[in-house]
Design a protein around this motif. Structure first.
Motif, PDB file in Angstrom:
ATOM      1  N   ILE A   1       0.983  -1.242  -0.213  1.00 45.66           N
ATOM      2  CA  ILE A   1       0.288  -0.006   0.300  1.00 45.66           C
ATOM      3  C   ILE A   1       0.600   1.088  -0.316  1.00 45.66           C
ATOM      4  O   ILE A   1       0.962   1.994  -0.621  1.00 45.66           O
ATOM      5  CB  ILE A   1      -0.556  -0.374   1.410  1.00 45.66           C
ATOM      6  N   TRP A   2       1.776   0.935   0.925  1.00 46.86           N
ATOM      7  CA  TRP A   2       2.773   2.814   0.682  1.00 46.86           C
ATOM      8  C   TRP A   2       3.709   2.693  -0.689  1.00 46.86           C
ATOM      9  O   TRP A   2       3.487   4.146  -0.045  1.00 46.86           O
ATOM     10  CB  TRP A   2       3.643   2.281   2.019  1.00 46.86           C
TER      11      TRP A   2
ATOM     12  N   ILE B   1      -6.748   5.583  -8.618  1.00 47.79           N
ATOM     13  CA  ILE B   1      -6.197   5.297  -7.191  1.00 47.79           C
ATOM     14  C   ILE B   1      -6.748   4.733  -5.732  1.00 47.79           C
ATOM     15  O   ILE B   1      -6.262   3.428  -5.239  1.00 47.79           O
ATOM     16  CB  ILE B   1      -5.287   6.125  -6.778  1.00 47.79           C
ATOM     17  N   VAL B   2      -7.923   5.302  -5.530  1.00 39.07           N
ATOM     18  CA  VAL B   2      -8.595   4.845  -4.000  1.00 39.07           C
ATOM     19  C   VAL B   2      -9.484   3.873  -3.950  1.00 39.07           C
ATOM     20  O   VAL B   2      -9.250   2.783  -3.333  1.00 39.07           O
ATOM     21  CB  VAL B   2      -9.532   5.620  -3.732  1.00 39.07           C
ATOM     22  N   ILE B   3     -10.069   3.492  -5.786  1.00 45.91           N
ATOM     23  CA  ILE B   3     -10.146   1.832  -5.586  1.00 45.91           C
ATOM     24  C   ILE B   3      -9.335   0.151  -6.127  1.00 45.91           C
ATOM     25  O   ILE B   3     -10.099   0.184  -5.028  1.00 45.91           O
ATOM     26  CB  ILE B   3     -10.911   1.886  -6.991  1.00 45.91           C
ATOM     27  N   PHE B   4      -7.623   1.089  -5.802  1.00 41.23           N
ATOM     28  CA  PHE B   4      -6.495  -0.392  -5.898  1.00 41.23           C
ATOM     29  C   PHE B   4      -6.355  -0.696  -4.487  1.00 41.23           C
ATOM     30  O   PHE B   4      -5.853  -1.035  -3.839  1.00 41.23           O
ATOM     31  CB  PHE B   4      -5.239   0.964  -7.413  1.00 41.23           C
ATOM     32  N   LEU B   5      -6.789   0.894  -3.747  1.00 42.12           N
ATOM     33  CA  LEU B   5      -6.184   0.976  -2.390  1.00 42.12           C
ATOM     34  C   LEU B   5      -7.010   0.336  -1.284  1.00 42.12           C
ATOM     35  O   LEU B   5      -6.564  -0.189  -0.485  1.00 42.12           O
ATOM     36  CB  LEU B   5      -5.541   2.481  -2.119  1.00 42.12           C
TER      37      LEU B   5
ATOM     38  N   SER C   1      -8.715  -1.573  -2.403  1.00 39.52           N
ATOM     39  CA  SER C   1      -8.831  -3.369  -2.687  1.00 39.52           C
ATOM     40  C   SER C   1      -7.671  -4.021  -1.738  1.00 39.52           C
ATOM     41  O   SER C   1      -7.573  -5.472  -1.077  1.00 39.52           O
ATOM     42  CB  SER C   1      -8.903  -3.293  -4.180  1.00 39.52           C
ATOM     43  N   PHE C   2      -6.408  -3.017  -1.912  1.00 43.75           N
ATOM     44  CA  PHE C   2      -5.531  -3.480  -1.075  1.00 43.75           C
ATOM     45  C   PHE C   2      -5.846  -3.510   0.561  1.00 43.75           C
ATOM     46  O   PHE C   2      -5.620  -4.630   1.302  1.00 43.75           O
ATOM     47  CB  PHE C   2      -4.457  -2.666  -1.096  1.00 43.75           C
ATOM     48  N   ALA C   3      -6.577  -2.544   0.754  1.00 39.83           N
ATOM     49  CA  ALA C   3      -7.196  -2.117   2.081  1.00 39.83           C
ATOM     50  C   ALA C   3      -8.279  -3.273   2.660  1.00 39.83           C
ATOM     51  O   ALA C   3      -7.766  -4.382   3.576  1.00 39.83           O
ATOM     52  CB  ALA C   3      -7.222  -0.641   2.262  1.00 39.83           C
ATOM     53  N   GLY C   4      -9.088  -4.196   2.000  1.00 38.41           N
ATOM     54  CA  GLY C   4      -9.804  -5.129   1.738  1.00 38.41           C
ATOM     55  C   GLY C   4      -8.851  -6.664   2.394  1.00 38.41           C
ATOM     56  O   GLY C   4      -9.439  -7.067   3.411  1.00 38.41           O
TER      57      GLY C   4
END
Length: 298
Positions: free
Chosen positions: A223-224, A271-275, A277-280
């Motif tokens: 994520i970072w 970008i929010v959608i991808f991040l 997904s990572f967070a989920g």
């Protein structure tokens, strides 16, 4: 939540209200405004028109899929090297060696030094005329002349990865070192008495027990790294010829440099959608490891 008299107790919610208001003001409202702008042709012109999904169509009609692929490739290489070097470093720092505390201290500077200062140092070292890397390579006969690491596409791309690994590895190392120190020494001593080699103990004891920490740090590091801006921007500003332009760099260039706020907002939403997904996936892995640990305790 009820009080002793059976009536609802709203006092705990009142304590959370200031934090909720601040979160809505600095996170929810800007995010909603970004989504709204992504459906407009907002720019420096005074009139803004609603254009539907036209900005999103422009994204995939241009070179944005290539930027997405480059971003994932850059992130994948960087995170992989961080995890490999981090695990190796944690193993060395967890060993019973003389001066272990001093070596642990030496791991910290890349993490403690402000990123901008550290990256400017790397930019100086990458310089072909007076940089240290090119000078040492010429002295050893590896290079026949000055080489500008940030002036060619492939060299610039991999140079940014090296710098990102240098910045992010200390966090991974310290985190995994803490995980290794939580393992009972009795397990390693029993395996050592049975004649197990160091590599066997690592594969059968250390690695399985620190796997939750490895998965957690790997996802957080992804994520970072995916959202990393300052390292690439200071070194190359996305060049040369867009060789180091990732999604976050492309979004900045579109919205700030070219003043296409609507199109830049659409990129930010991606970008929010991808991040997200990572967070989920991160929270899913955390809950899975938690359930597994509870099952083992039973």
């Amino acid at each position: 939540m009820q009080s002793l008299g059976g009536r609802p107790n709203i006092f705990p919610y009142l304590l959370l209200l200031p934090a909720l208001i601040i979160t809505l003001f600095i996170v929810a409202w800007p995010l909603a405004e970004t989504v709204r702008l992504s459906f407009t042709d907002a720019s420096l012109k005074p009139v803004t028109n609603y254009i539907g999904f036209e900005n999103y169509e422009k994204i995939f009609a241009k070179n944005f899929p290539e930027v997405i692929a480059r971003t994932f490739y850059w992130m994948g290489l960087s995170v992989t090297f961080k995890m490999v070097v981090g695990v190796a470093g944690a193993m060395l720092l967890n060993s019973a060696i003389t001066g272990r505390g001093f070596f642990r201290l030496l791991v910290m500077p890349p993490w403690i030094v402000p990123i901008a200062i550290g990256v400017f140092m790397w930019r100086w070292m990458y310089n072909g005329q007076f940089g240290m890397i090119s000078g040492v390579a010429q002295h050893l006969g590896i290079l026949s002349g000055p080489f500008e690491f940030l002036a060619t596409r492939d060299a610039a791309f991999y140079s940014t990865i090296v710098t990102d690994v240098w910045v992010g590895t200390p966090m991974v190392t310290i985190y995994l070192l803490a995980a290794m120190q939580s393992i009972s020494s009795d397990l390693h001593e029993a395996a050592w008495v049975d004649g197990a080699s160091r590599m066997y103990r690592f594969r059968r004891i250390t690695l399985p027990l620190i796997m939750p920490a490895v998965a957690t740090m790997g996802l957080l590091s992804a994520i970072w790294t995916f959202n990393s801006f300052d390292i690439i921007w200071i070194l190359t500003e996305g060049g040369p010829r867009n060789a180091t332009t990732t999604m976050i760099i492309d979004t900045y260039k579109t919205a700030i440099s070219r003043f296409k706020y609507g199109e830049g907002a659409a990129r930010a939403v991606m970008i929010v959608i991808f991040l997200s997904s990572f967070a989920g996936f991160y929270f899913y892995m955390i809950s899975r490891f938690a359930k597994r640990s509870i099952g083992n305790d039973k």
